[in-house]
Motif scaffolding. Structure first.
Motif, PDB file in Angstrom:
ATOM      1  N   ARG A   1       0.962  -1.189  -0.295  1.00 34.43           N
ATOM      2  CA  ARG A   1      -0.040   0.223   0.258  1.00 34.43           C
ATOM      3  C   ARG A   1       0.758   1.271   0.069  1.00 34.43           C
ATOM      4  O   ARG A   1       0.546   2.379  -0.345  1.00 34.43           O
ATOM      5  N   LYS A   2       1.864   1.538   0.828  1.00 35.52           N
ATOM      6  CA  LYS A   2       2.866   2.956   0.938  1.00 35.52           C
ATOM      7  C   LYS A   2       3.243   2.612  -0.363  1.00 35.52           C
ATOM      8  O   LYS A   2       4.717   3.719  -0.771  1.00 35.52           O
ATOM      9  N   ALA A   3       3.708   2.029  -1.068  1.00 40.68           N
ATOM     10  CA  ALA A   3       4.637   1.672  -2.484  1.00 40.68           C
ATOM     11  C   ALA A   3       5.994   2.125  -2.523  1.00 40.68           C
ATOM     12  O   ALA A   3       6.013   2.019  -3.799  1.00 40.68           O
ATOM     13  N   ASN A   4       6.118   1.928  -1.357  1.00 38.41           N
ATOM     14  CA  ASN A   4       7.695   1.607  -1.913  1.00 38.41           C
ATOM     15  C   ASN A   4       7.879   0.710  -1.343  1.00 38.41           C
ATOM     16  O   ASN A   4      10.112   0.076  -0.920  1.00 38.41           O
ATOM     17  N   LEU A   5       7.575  -0.559  -0.854  1.00 37.70           N
ATOM     18  CA  LEU A   5       7.666  -1.915  -1.644  1.00 37.70           C
ATOM     19  C   LEU A   5       8.055  -3.027  -2.373  1.00 37.70           C
ATOM     20  O   LEU A   5       6.344  -3.084  -2.370  1.00 37.70           O
ATOM     21  N   ILE A   6       8.497  -3.667  -2.588  1.00 36.54           N
ATOM     22  CA  ILE A   6       7.579  -5.165  -3.563  1.00 36.54           C
ATOM     23  C   ILE A   6       8.389  -6.200  -3.675  1.00 36.54           C
ATOM     24  O   ILE A   6       9.056  -6.075  -2.929  1.00 36.54           O
ATOM     25  N   LYS A   7       7.854  -7.668  -3.814  1.00 34.83           N
ATOM     26  CA  LYS A   7       7.758  -8.107  -3.923  1.00 34.83           C
ATOM     27  C   LYS A   7       7.466  -9.068  -5.189  1.00 34.83           C
ATOM     28  O   LYS A   7       6.619  -9.090  -5.487  1.00 34.83           O
ATOM     29  N   ILE A   8       8.555  -9.659  -5.456  1.00 31.58           N
ATOM     30  CA  ILE A   8       8.542 -10.871  -6.979  1.00 31.58           C
ATOM     31  C   ILE A   8       8.559 -12.054  -6.684  1.00 31.58           C
ATOM     32  O   ILE A   8      10.010 -12.560  -5.989  1.00 31.58           O
ATOM     33  N   VAL A   9       7.927 -12.922  -6.715  1.00 28.69           N
ATOM     34  CA  VAL A   9       8.117 -14.615  -6.586  1.00 28.69           C
ATOM     35  C   VAL A   9       7.718 -15.044  -8.266  1.00 28.69           C
ATOM     36  O   VAL A   9       7.657 -14.824  -8.799  1.00 28.69           O
ATOM     37  N   PHE A  10       9.181 -16.275  -7.944  1.00 34.64           N
ATOM     38  CA  PHE A  10       8.898 -17.319  -8.723  1.00 34.64           C
ATOM     39  C   PHE A  10       9.407 -18.359  -8.907  1.00 34.64           C
ATOM     40  O   PHE A  10      10.476 -18.295  -7.902  1.00 34.64           O
ATOM     41  N   TRP A  11       9.766 -19.860  -9.452  1.00 32.17           N
ATOM     42  CA  TRP A  11       9.870 -20.734  -9.097  1.00 32.17           C
ATOM     43  C   TRP A  11      11.626 -20.669 -10.610  1.00 32.17           C
ATOM     44  O   TRP A  11      11.030 -20.987 -11.385  1.00 32.17           O
ATOM     45  N   ASP A  12      12.465 -21.296  -9.737  1.00 33.55           N
ATOM     46  CA  ASP A  12      13.219 -21.192 -10.799  1.00 33.55           C
ATOM     47  C   ASP A  12      14.068 -22.925 -11.341  1.00 33.55           C
ATOM     48  O   ASP A  12      14.744 -23.005 -11.680  1.00 33.55           O
ATOM     49  N   GLY A  13      12.853 -23.570 -11.467  1.00 37.64           N
ATOM     50  CA  GLY A  13      13.327 -25.026 -11.730  1.00 37.64           C
ATOM     51  C   GLY A  13      13.579 -26.597 -10.343  1.00 37.64           C
ATOM     52  O   GLY A  13      13.295 -27.054 -10.677  1.00 37.64           O
ATOM     53  N   ASN A  14      14.277 -24.944  -8.915  1.00 40.20           N
ATOM     54  CA  ASN A  14      14.221 -25.935  -8.155  1.00 40.20           C
ATOM     55  C   ASN A  14      13.392 -25.584  -6.161  1.00 40.20           C
ATOM     56  O   ASN A  14      13.490 -26.732  -6.056  1.00 40.20           O
ATOM     57  N   GLY A  15      13.053 -24.408  -6.660  1.00 40.76           N
ATOM     58  CA  GLY A  15      12.350 -23.994  -5.839  1.00 40.76           C
ATOM     59  C   GLY A  15      11.482 -22.221  -5.278  1.00 40.76           C
ATOM     60  O   GLY A  15      12.001 -22.116  -7.407  1.00 40.76           O
ATOM     61  N   LEU A  16      10.578 -22.371  -5.030  1.00 42.07           N
ATOM     62  CA  LEU A  16       9.725 -20.921  -4.387  1.00 42.07           C
ATOM     63  C   LEU A  16      11.303 -19.851  -3.845  1.00 42.07           C
ATOM     64  O   LEU A  16      11.641 -20.166  -3.891  1.00 42.07           O
ATOM     65  N   CYS A  17      11.380 -18.469  -5.356  1.00 45.42           N
ATOM     66  CA  CYS A  17      12.137 -18.218  -4.566  1.00 45.42           C
ATOM     67  C   CYS A  17      11.497 -16.315  -4.367  1.00 45.42           C
ATOM     68  O   CYS A  17      10.283 -16.027  -5.301  1.00 45.42           O
ATOM     69  N   LEU A  18      11.713 -15.440  -3.405  1.00 47.99           N
ATOM     70  CA  LEU A  18      11.369 -14.261  -3.269  1.00 47.99           C
ATOM     71  C   LEU A  18      12.325 -13.259  -3.196  1.00 47.99           C
ATOM     72  O   LEU A  18      13.389 -12.816  -2.503  1.00 47.99           O
ATOM     73  N   PHE A  19      11.977 -12.477  -3.778  1.00 45.79           N
ATOM     74  CA  PHE A  19      13.045 -11.263  -3.926  1.00 45.79           C
ATOM     75  C   PHE A  19      12.389 -10.294  -3.688  1.00 45.79           C
ATOM     76  O   PHE A  19      11.189  -9.671  -3.794  1.00 45.79           O
ATOM     77  N   SER A  20      12.800  -9.461  -2.649  1.00 49.86           N
ATOM     78  CA  SER A  20      12.318  -7.983  -2.553  1.00 49.86           C
ATOM     79  C   SER A  20      12.845  -6.767  -1.953  1.00 49.86           C
ATOM     80  O   SER A  20      14.425  -6.991  -1.829  1.00 49.86           O
ATOM     81  N   LYS A  21      12.153  -5.377  -2.045  1.00 49.31           N
ATOM     82  CA  LYS A  21      13.044  -4.758  -1.983  1.00 49.31           C
ATOM     83  C   LYS A  21      12.223  -3.183  -1.619  1.00 49.31           C
ATOM     84  O   LYS A  21      10.461  -3.618  -1.827  1.00 49.31           O
ATOM     85  N   ARG A  22      12.564  -2.713  -0.681  1.00 50.01           N
ATOM     86  CA  ARG A  22      12.460  -1.199   0.032  1.00 50.01           C
ATOM     87  C   ARG A  22      13.038  -0.165  -0.203  1.00 50.01           C
ATOM     88  O   ARG A  22      14.257   0.221  -0.290  1.00 50.01           O
ATOM     89  N   LEU A  23      12.228   0.739  -1.377  1.00 50.69           N
ATOM     90  CA  LEU A  23      13.475   1.878  -1.451  1.00 50.69           C
ATOM     91  C   LEU A  23      12.605   3.030  -0.592  1.00 50.69           C
ATOM     92  O   LEU A  23      11.988   3.197   0.795  1.00 50.69           O
ATOM     93  N   ASP A  24      14.174   3.671  -0.111  1.00 53.19           N
ATOM     94  CA  ASP A  24      14.037   4.083   1.098  1.00 53.19           C
ATOM     95  C   ASP A  24      13.745   5.789   0.931  1.00 53.19           C
ATOM     96  O   ASP A  24      12.852   6.682   1.492  1.00 53.19           O
ATOM     97  N   GLN A  25      13.448   6.065  -0.760  1.00 52.49           N
ATOM     98  CA  GLN A  25      13.273   7.745  -0.965  1.00 52.49           C
ATOM     99  C   GLN A  25      12.223   6.907  -2.459  1.00 52.49           C
ATOM    100  O   GLN A  25      12.413   6.086  -3.031  1.00 52.49           O
ATOM    101  N   GLY A  26      11.013   7.901  -2.170  1.00 51.84           N
ATOM    102  CA  GLY A  26       9.934   7.877  -3.528  1.00 51.84           C
ATOM    103  C   GLY A  26       9.063   6.020  -3.544  1.00 51.84           C
ATOM    104  O   GLY A  26       9.097   5.510  -2.546  1.00 51.84           O
ATOM    105  N   GLY A  27       8.896   5.991  -4.170  1.00 49.99           N
ATOM    106  CA  GLY A  27       8.141   4.517  -4.619  1.00 49.99           C
ATOM    107  C   GLY A  27       7.711   4.275  -5.728  1.00 49.99           C
ATOM    108  O   GLY A  27       8.036   4.867  -7.242  1.00 49.99           O
ATOM    109  N   PHE A  28       7.223   2.524  -6.798  1.00 46.90           N
ATOM    110  CA  PHE A  28       7.822   2.305  -7.713  1.00 46.90           C
ATOM    111  C   PHE A  28       6.237   2.587  -7.712  1.00 46.90           C
ATOM    112  O   PHE A  28       5.130   2.920  -7.466  1.00 46.90           O
ATOM    113  N   ILE A  29       6.648   2.840  -9.217  1.00 45.88           N
ATOM    114  CA  ILE A  29       5.183   3.473  -9.897  1.00 45.88           C
ATOM    115  C   ILE A  29       4.688   1.888 -10.736  1.00 45.88           C
ATOM    116  O   ILE A  29       5.277   0.404 -10.777  1.00 45.88           O
TER     117      ILE A  29
END
Length: 119
Positions: A51-79
């Motif tokens: 909701r705050k637009a400063n955090l994203i999470k990306i989930v994907f299967w790499d063929g061996n397991g489920l992966c989670l990437f996350s990033k939080r911006l210190d300034q601004g937000g994700f479009i």
């Protein structure tokens, strides 16, 4: 920098709207199946924003397991795309995803700063 899974057939799905960022990889995979109507084990990437637009999470299967990437911006937000219906999604290119992860408007990329002189 996030390393994208190999292959040109990998699609990047951006889930429209906001997501409860307390969800982990299993909860997000369930959203991929239930709301986005996609297969979370397809090897494609599925991105979610809080909701705050400063955090994203990306989930994907790499063929061996489920992966989670996350990033939080210190300034601004994700479009994020605006879609009216719940379960809506937008498919991005890998270049657009790279811009998104850097906090740059992926819809209309523009250089925001350029040095005036060298040195």
């Amino acid at each position: 920098m996030m390393m994208l899974p190999g292959g040109t057939s990998v699609k990047i799905h951006i889930a429209a709207g906001v997501t409860d960022m307390r969800k982990g990889m299993d909860g997000l995979a369930m959203l991929v199946e239930g709301v986005l109507k996609e297969d979370p084990f397809s090897g494609h990437l599925f991105a979610f924003r809080g909701r705050k637009a400063n955090l994203i999470k990306i989930v994907f299967w790499d063929g061996n397991g489920l992966c989670l990437f996350s990033k939080r911006l210190d300034q601004g937000g994700f479009i994020w795309p605006q879609v009216d219906d719940r379960g809506g999604k937008v498919v991005l290119s890998s270049a657009q995803l790279s811009l998104l992860i850097e906090g740059i408007d992926w819809r209309v990329p523009e250089r925001v700063w350029r040095p005036m002189v060298a040195g």
